[in-house]
Design a protein around this motif. Structure first.
Motif, PDB file in Angstrom:
ATOM      1  N   GLY A  66       0.798  -1.221   0.000  1.00  0.00           N
ATOM      2  CA  GLY A  66       0.000   0.000   0.000  1.00  0.00           C
ATOM      3  C   GLY A  66       0.826   1.264   0.000  1.00  0.00           C
ATOM      4  N   VAL A  67       2.139   1.123  -0.132  1.00  0.00           N
ATOM      5  CA  VAL A  67       3.069   2.248  -0.276  1.00  0.00           C
ATOM      6  C   VAL A  67       3.613   2.175  -1.698  1.00  0.00           C
ATOM      7  CG1 VAL A  67       5.263   3.223   0.498  1.00  0.00           C
ATOM      8  CG2 VAL A  67       3.700   2.199   2.158  1.00  0.00           C
ATOM      9  N   GLU A 146       0.665  10.646  -3.625  1.00  0.00           N
ATOM     10  CA  GLU A 146      -0.786  10.793  -3.508  1.00  0.00           C
ATOM     11  C   GLU A 146      -1.480  10.458  -4.820  1.00  0.00           C
ATOM     12  OE1 GLU A 146      -3.327  13.978  -1.216  1.00  0.00           O
ATOM     13  OE2 GLU A 146      -2.907  14.735  -3.242  1.00  0.00           O
ATOM     14  N   LEU A 149      -1.437   6.673  -5.425  1.00  0.00           N
ATOM     15  CA  LEU A 149      -2.289   5.901  -4.521  1.00  0.00           C
ATOM     16  C   LEU A 149      -3.776   6.154  -4.716  1.00  0.00           C
ATOM     17  CD1 LEU A 149      -0.221   6.467  -1.266  1.00  0.00           C
ATOM     18  CD2 LEU A 149      -0.639   4.225  -2.315  1.00  0.00           C
ATOM     19  N   SER A 150      -4.164   7.290  -5.235  1.00  0.00           N
ATOM     20  CA  SER A 150      -5.567   7.713  -5.201  1.00  0.00           C
ATOM     21  C   SER A 150      -6.350   7.216  -6.414  1.00  0.00           C
ATOM     22  CB  SER A 150      -5.653   9.236  -5.135  1.00  0.00           C
ATOM     23  OG  SER A 150      -5.039   9.727  -3.960  1.00  0.00           O
ATOM     24  N   ARG A 176       4.439   9.861   5.929  1.00  0.00           N
ATOM     25  CA  ARG A 176       3.555   8.898   5.272  1.00  0.00           C
ATOM     26  C   ARG A 176       2.472   9.625   4.473  1.00  0.00           C
ATOM     27  NH1 ARG A 176       3.824   3.377   6.626  1.00  0.00           N
ATOM     28  NH2 ARG A 176       2.627   2.211   5.072  1.00  0.00           N
ATOM     29  N   THR A 178      -1.114   9.367   2.321  1.00  0.00           N
ATOM     30  CA  THR A 178      -2.308   8.535   2.175  1.00  0.00           C
ATOM     31  C   THR A 178      -3.079   8.967   0.927  1.00  0.00           C
ATOM     32  OG1 THR A 178      -3.570  10.024   3.596  1.00  0.00           O
ATOM     33  CG2 THR A 178      -2.514   8.128   4.645  1.00  0.00           C
ATOM     34  N   PRO A 179      -3.850   8.049   0.355  1.00  0.00           N
ATOM     35  CA  PRO A 179      -4.629   8.421  -0.832  1.00  0.00           C
ATOM     36  C   PRO A 179      -5.760   9.367  -0.478  1.00  0.00           C
ATOM     37  CG  PRO A 179      -5.178   6.188  -0.120  1.00  0.00           C
ATOM     38  CD  PRO A 179      -4.017   6.628   0.713  1.00  0.00           C
TER      39      PRO A 179
END
Length: 542
Positions: A66-67, A146, A149-150, A176, A178-179
């Motif tokens: 997930g990274v 971003e 991930l999004s 860190r 996140t999306p």
């Protein structure tokens, strides 16, 4: 972050994002980044044999952690080699940051050795391409992560101008990333979904990769159980629904897809949940005139002249499912006993042929030996179509394939990355002898990293999927034999021992020993590829 170099800031930022491995082949322009990687705790450089292998490895790190996975290639050929797996990350929906050398500004418009426009090269195969500056190291990498991930995840390219690495920067590490949260769906669209579902007599759930990303397996199963619905999956959504579940109706597009088609041909509405047409366009399997209600982070992509769109719920997938679960209507008109009987027939026909040692028997032995929580990656070829339908997958991420991109050579690098990400998990790959040749050099990477992965080579001296297509057209077999006869050759390759098996018992013994070894082992299964002929490339539409 003050008083540091761009190279150190890049590496520290990636480490703080959660990146643990950077894959690639170094260049002169990468030397400062290499030194930063050497002296920074918690992140390592992994030398690969080819940049294509590096980008495949970064893809899998992105999928499993997930990274964003991270890879590097130098000017020209380094970047074009890297592009194979970068395009894979974008179309297989894996978060990735692809780094490359770039010419300094003064040389970008000049003719020079190895000089091409990397921004133009990567633009069609990424979600975004950009260039680093000393002033915005952390900001640029955070934006890249971003975007990667999004929504539907994918690759982002960041160019590193040569000479920038030693420049000073005060750009802070982003930490860190996140999306972006998916937006809440439009109320009118949700209302149309509820109305369409309520009016349907026999809706079917078509579950895709986006549903796995949204982690909505429990809601999908609850919806199927609440209303007595069958579920079909795309290949990369394997593991979302147990094959033993009464609603399980098979995988689209892969082996014996005509049997799966018996079920979706009876539907009067397709409820698509996280369905990504990059794996298989709706029109390829839905009967003409069949209506659709879509729940996904992206709007539906379908020929509306053939298929009425009754609802298009764009945004948070879970919210759309919750709206259906809240409905107070009776179960639908499916007979799940019939669905179960079809599924039993499907798996029955995927049982091994007792007259030959073929891929079905080899997969049965491997599934029995590999622990349930083990990871199996696979390459692209006829065996992929078999694995997509036959391989029992307890949850997403335990079977890893490329379907949106479908590049041969994917399987071995994928297994290397999976083992780096999950060192305590049993990992194997299934590759055809044709695809194996494409990235066989990455065996050296597995040896260098001391990784106990098991490479199961299906040796049939045949590009079986293409050979079958030739024969379906009544064409002579031409250009598809991998070799005239024999095996991949020798007792070892790149220091990796090779064990051959010509029957199920020998394969079982070889696999048991291989999983217990200290490093990589090749298990070569000598198979009859004719078993594929009756199982793959069936019609998807009734």
């Amino acid at each position: 972050m003050t008083g540091t170099t761009v190279a150190k800031a890049v590496v520290t930022s990636l480490r703080d994002m959660g990146v643990r491995h950077v894959f690639g082949v170094p260049s002169g322009g990468w030397v400062d980044y290499m030194e930063a990687l050497r002296t920074t705790d918690g992140i390592d450089f992994v030398l690969t044999s080819h940049e294509g292998g590096a980008s495949f490895m970064a893809d899998i790190c992105g999928r499993l952690t997930g990274v964003p996975g991270v890879c590097f290639g130098t000017f020209g050929p380094g970047a074009t080699n890297l592009a194979t797996g970068v395009g894979g990350a974008t179309l297989d929906r894996s978060p990735m940051i692809a780094l490359s050398d770039e010419m300094p500004e003064a040389m970008r418009s000049r003719v020079t050795q190895m000089g091409i426009d990397h921004q133009a090269l990567f633009a069609p195969i990424t979600k975004m391409t950009t260039r680093l500056t000393a002033e915005k190291v952390g900001e640029t990498l955070a934006e890249a992560a971003e975007v990667a991930l999004s929504g539907r995840p994918g690759a982002v390219h960041v160019g590193l101008p040569v000479g920038l690495s030693a420049a000073e920067t005060s750009s802070p590490s982003p930490g860190r990333v996140t999306p972006k949260a998916p937006r809440q769906p439009d109320a009118a669209a949700v209302g149309a979904l509820v109305a369409a579902f309520g009016a349907a007599r026999k809706p079917i759930l078509a579950v895709g990769l986006g549903a796995a990303h949204a982690r909505v397996a429990d809601k999908v199963i609850a919806l199927a159980e609440r209303f007595g619905l069958p579920i079909v999956l795309t290949p990369m959504a394997k593991g979302m629904v147990p094959e033993s579940h009464k609603s399980y109706a098979g995988v689209l597009f892969h082996a014996l897809s005509d049997l799966v088609g018996r079920t979706h041909a009876e539907a009067d509405l397709v409820v698509a949940i996280g369905y990504d047409p990059v794996e298989f366009n709706f029109e390829g399997w839905m009967k003409d005139g069949l209506a659709i209600a879509n729940i996904d982070v992206e709007p539906v992509d379908i020929d509306t002249g053939k298929h009425p769109v009754l609802a298009d719920v764009t945004g948070d997938i879970a919210a759309g499912l919750d709206a259906l679960l809240a409905l107070d209507v009776p179960p639908k008109n499916w007979d799940l006993d019939v669905i179960a009987a079809r599924t039993a027939e499907l798996f029955g026909r995927l049982s091994p042929d007792s007259n030959r040692f073929g891929p079905c028997a080899a997969l049965d032995v491997l599934r029995d030996v590999l622990p349930e929580d083990g990871i199996m990656t696979c390459d692209v070829g006829a065996h992929t179509h078999l694995i997509g339908q036959k391989w029992l997958t307890p949850r997403p991420g335990t079977q890893i394939m490329s379907n949106g991109w479908s590049s041969m050579g994917f399987g071995l690098p994928a297994a290397i990355a999976a083992k780096l990400c999950r060192p305590d998990t049993a990992v194997c790959t299934v590759v055809g002898d044709g695809g194996f040749l494409m990235t066989v050099g990455e065996l050296a990477t597995a040896v260098r990293e001391k990784l106990n992965i098991v490479i199961v080579v299906f040796t049939d001296n045949d590009l079986a999927l293409i050979r079958i297509k030739q024969e379906k057209k009544h064409n002579p077999i031409y250009g598809t034999p991998v070799r005239a006869e024999g095996t991949i050759g020798g007792p070892s390759l790149f220091g990796v021992p090779v064990v051959t098996a010509a029957d199920p018992d020998a394969l079982r013994a070889a696999l048991v020993d291989a999983f217990a070894a200290d490093g990589p082992v090749i298990v070569e299964a000598l198979l009859d590829s004719r078993e594929y002929d009756a199982l793959v490339l069936h019609k998807d539409k009734p």
